[in-house]
Design a protein around this motif. Structure first.
Motif, PDB file in Angstrom:
ATOM      1  N   SER A 274      19.869 -32.887  34.315  1.00 44.22           N
ATOM      2  CA  SER A 274      20.707 -33.885  35.667  1.00 44.22           C
ATOM      3  C   SER A 274      20.674 -34.342  36.126  1.00 44.22           C
ATOM      4  O   SER A 274      21.402 -35.241  36.719  1.00 44.22           O
ATOM      5  N   ALA A 346      25.646 -35.570  28.080  1.00 40.13           N
ATOM      6  CA  ALA A 346      26.116 -34.999  27.093  1.00 40.13           C
ATOM      7  C   ALA A 346      27.020 -33.500  27.140  1.00 40.13           C
ATOM      8  O   ALA A 346      25.596 -33.114  28.093  1.00 40.13           O
ATOM      9  N   GLN A 348      24.924 -30.852  25.796  1.00 40.96           N
ATOM     10  CA  GLN A 348      23.475 -30.353  26.122  1.00 40.96           C
ATOM     11  C   GLN A 348      23.476 -29.058  24.876  1.00 40.96           C
ATOM     12  O   GLN A 348      23.197 -29.886  23.844  1.00 40.96           O
ATOM     13  N   HIS A 363      12.837 -33.754  29.532  1.00 36.94           N
ATOM     14  CA  HIS A 363      11.707 -33.699  30.506  1.00 36.94           C
ATOM     15  C   HIS A 363      11.333 -32.089  31.044  1.00 36.94           C
ATOM     16  O   HIS A 363      10.511 -31.763  32.351  1.00 36.94           O
ATOM     17  N   ASN A 367      15.851 -24.982  32.261  1.00 39.33           N
ATOM     18  CA  ASN A 367      16.951 -24.997  32.080  1.00 39.33           C
ATOM     19  C   ASN A 367      17.125 -25.152  30.299  1.00 39.33           C
ATOM     20  O   ASN A 367      17.508 -24.924  29.220  1.00 39.33           O
ATOM     21  N   SER A 368      17.113 -26.198  30.338  1.00 41.80           N
ATOM     22  CA  SER A 368      16.852 -27.706  28.743  1.00 41.80           C
ATOM     23  C   SER A 368      15.577 -26.590  27.899  1.00 41.80           C
ATOM     24  O   SER A 368      15.501 -26.458  27.005  1.00 41.80           O
ATOM     25  N   GLU A 371      17.315 -23.702  26.954  1.00 40.43           N
ATOM     26  CA  GLU A 371      18.553 -23.617  25.986  1.00 40.43           C
ATOM     27  C   GLU A 371      18.014 -24.368  24.920  1.00 40.43           C
ATOM     28  O   GLU A 371      18.200 -24.336  23.320  1.00 40.43           O
ATOM     29  N   TYR A 385       9.423 -34.880  37.139  1.00 39.03           N
ATOM     30  CA  TYR A 385       8.877 -34.300  38.218  1.00 39.03           C
ATOM     31  C   TYR A 385       9.371 -32.515  38.593  1.00 39.03           C
ATOM     32  O   TYR A 385       9.292 -32.346  37.760  1.00 39.03           O
TER      33      TYR A 385
END
Ligand code: UDP
Length: 472
Positions: A274, A346, A348, A363, A367-368, A371, A385
């Protein structure tokens, strides 16, 4: 007479990486027959917060956005991200207390995320049940538990002599993957990090966005009385995968339309969460790497930042200036048949769900990761980070669903040839088969955990049962 459902309040700290899974957690609790209100602490990314609330199916959940807190003046400008979030949460506490005081019937339970632990004292004042939601993984939580109990010298050895931190029953945490709060034992972020485990220990339970088959070793260590569970006694509830369900409302989106025209599993999706940012030089190398790979791509691009990789964490909703300015000359023209460059943001989840996507350069925000796994997409780990370095190592070495560049650890810039190599590894090389097989297995284990009678379904039902007074 109207039936009143037991009421649970969830407090969300700033950052879409927290709000997105919290809205979904709220939706799931509402489906288990609870009344749910989410209080969302805000900064200047409020536009994006409203969009997120609108895009997630939150009809079942009441969302109250708290008045934005101005970060400047609370902490020094160079403070690390967790210290900034903790400071904002501290300012938001009186608002939460007033909200509870104004309610005719006090909620039964308060759930806070890892930055909201100070609010648990308010739950005590109002005699509510109290839970902590870790939107990240069990591994992160296990480090907090260990850091809270171990002698200072052990932590100093880890940080000063760069020794691995040997967490009982878990894989050691290498120094190169360590967490910012551990580096300064006198700083507010360190106190917040160990305070997390200490507050969670006196809570009614810790909900974690993981599932039994994803992190079996760490979950065992947290519960085993001879390992971390010796000192940490609160119940652990793995309730994941918690991720935003994809929406049909955005099927008209031009990115998804573009994906419709691409071959199956041919596109690499590139995004740094984000608010993640790259330096100007790294942005140029990434562009060249994508071009040299000759693969299709969608790249969510942000203005470069030289000093802070989490530079846009609080302002990812803002419009950016022209992104051509920070790409190599002619890049957009040369790649127009194979690539889409999307400024700032976008959809995602919908992109990862699309059958044309074959890899995710990420990164490694949790959550990424979730998903990506739930959509069966292998990962190129590019941590920036927070706990992302540790996540990338776990995905590469333990779960086998990601590749990661060695250059990230030892060079300030990852070169274009290395990026080209990684993209090809995930999309077309032989190695991609093994990654895809693994990610498919994890996807199925997540689905099983969430299904009726699955481990995560049961965990959340237990929490809902306690709040409803069903299993007292
Ligand atoms: N996200 C999105 N579009 C973007 C970038 C991010 O929808 O262009 C969403 C993403 O799907 C995820 C969240 O924002 O749910 C980012 O959370 P994550 O934990 O991956 O990273 P963070 O932003 O907290 O570092």
């Amino acid at each position: 007479m109207p039936i009143t459902k037991p009421h649970v309040v969830i407090l969300a700290s700033p950052g879409l990486g927290l709000l997105i899974p919290i809205l979904e957690l709220g939706r799931r609790l509402a489906q288990l027959n609870l009344q749910v209100t989410v209080f969302a602490a805000a900064t200047d990314s409020s536009d994006r917060i409203s969009q997120q609330i609108d895009s997630q199916d939150t009809d079942l959940v009441e969302v109250v956005v708290l008045p934005p807190v101005e970060i400047s003046g609370l902490v020094p400008p160079n403070a690390i991200l967790p210290a900034k979030i903790l400071a904002i949460m501290h300012e938001s506490l009186p608002l939460l207390r007033s909200a509870f005081s104004a309610m005719t019937t006090c909620p039964k339970a308060l759930i806070v995320d890892v930055f909201g632990i100070d609010a648990l004292a308010i739950a005590n004042e109002f005699e509510m049940l109290k839970y902590v939601f870790v939107a990240s993984n069990a591994r992160l939580f296990s480090i907090s538990v260990y850091a809270a109990e171990v002698d200072r010298e052990v932590l100093e050895e880890h940080v000063n002599q760069q020794q691995p931190l040997k967490i009982p029953g878990c894989s050691p945490l290498r120094f190169e993957d360590t967490l910012e709060p551990l580096k300064d034992p006198n700083g507010p972020a360190f106190h917040g990090f160990v305070g997390l485990a200490m507050a969670a220990a006196t809570s009614d339970g810790v909900l974690i966005n993981t599932w039994e088959d994803l992190e079996p070793t760490t979950l065992r260590a947290l519960r085993d009385s001879k390992l971390l569970g010796g000192t940490f006694k609160a119940p652990i509830y793995p309730i994941g995968p918690v991720s935003r369900p994809t929406g049909s409302s955005i099927s008209e989106n031009r990115i998804l339309k573009w994906l419709d025209d691409q071959p199956t599993e041919s596109v690499i999706y590139v995004s740094f969460g984000s608010g993640g940012t790259l330096s100007a030089k790294q942005t140029i190398e990434l562009a060249w790497g994508l071009e040299l790979s000759q693969q299709r791509f969608i790249w969510v691009i942000r203005p470069p930042s030289e000093s802070d990789a989490s530079g846009l964490f609080f302002s990812s909703g803002k419009k950016s200036s022209s992104f051509q300015d920070y790409l190599p000359e002619g890049f957009l023209t040369r790649t127009q048949k194979v690539g889409l460059v999307v400024p700032m943001w976008a959809p995602q989840s919908e992109i990862l769900e699309h059958s044309s996507v074959g890899g995710f350069l990420s990164h490694c925000g949790w959550n990424s990761v979730v998903e990506s796994i739930t959509n069966e997409v292998a990962i190129i780990g590019w941590p920036l980070y927070a706990e992302q370095k540790m996540n990338a190592t776990m995905l590469t070495e333990e779960m086998g669903v990601a590749v990661k560049s060695k250059e990230l650890a030892c060079q300030s810039i990852v070169g274009r040839e290395e990026i080209e190599r990684m993209v090809r590894k995930v999309l077309v090389d032989k190695e991609s088969h093994g990654l895809k097989k693994k990610v498919k297995e994890l996807k199925f284990s997540g689905e099983k955990a969430l299904s009726n009678g699955g481990s995560s379904y049961d965990s959340l039902s237990k929490v809902a049962g306690r709040v409803s007074g069903r299993n007292e």
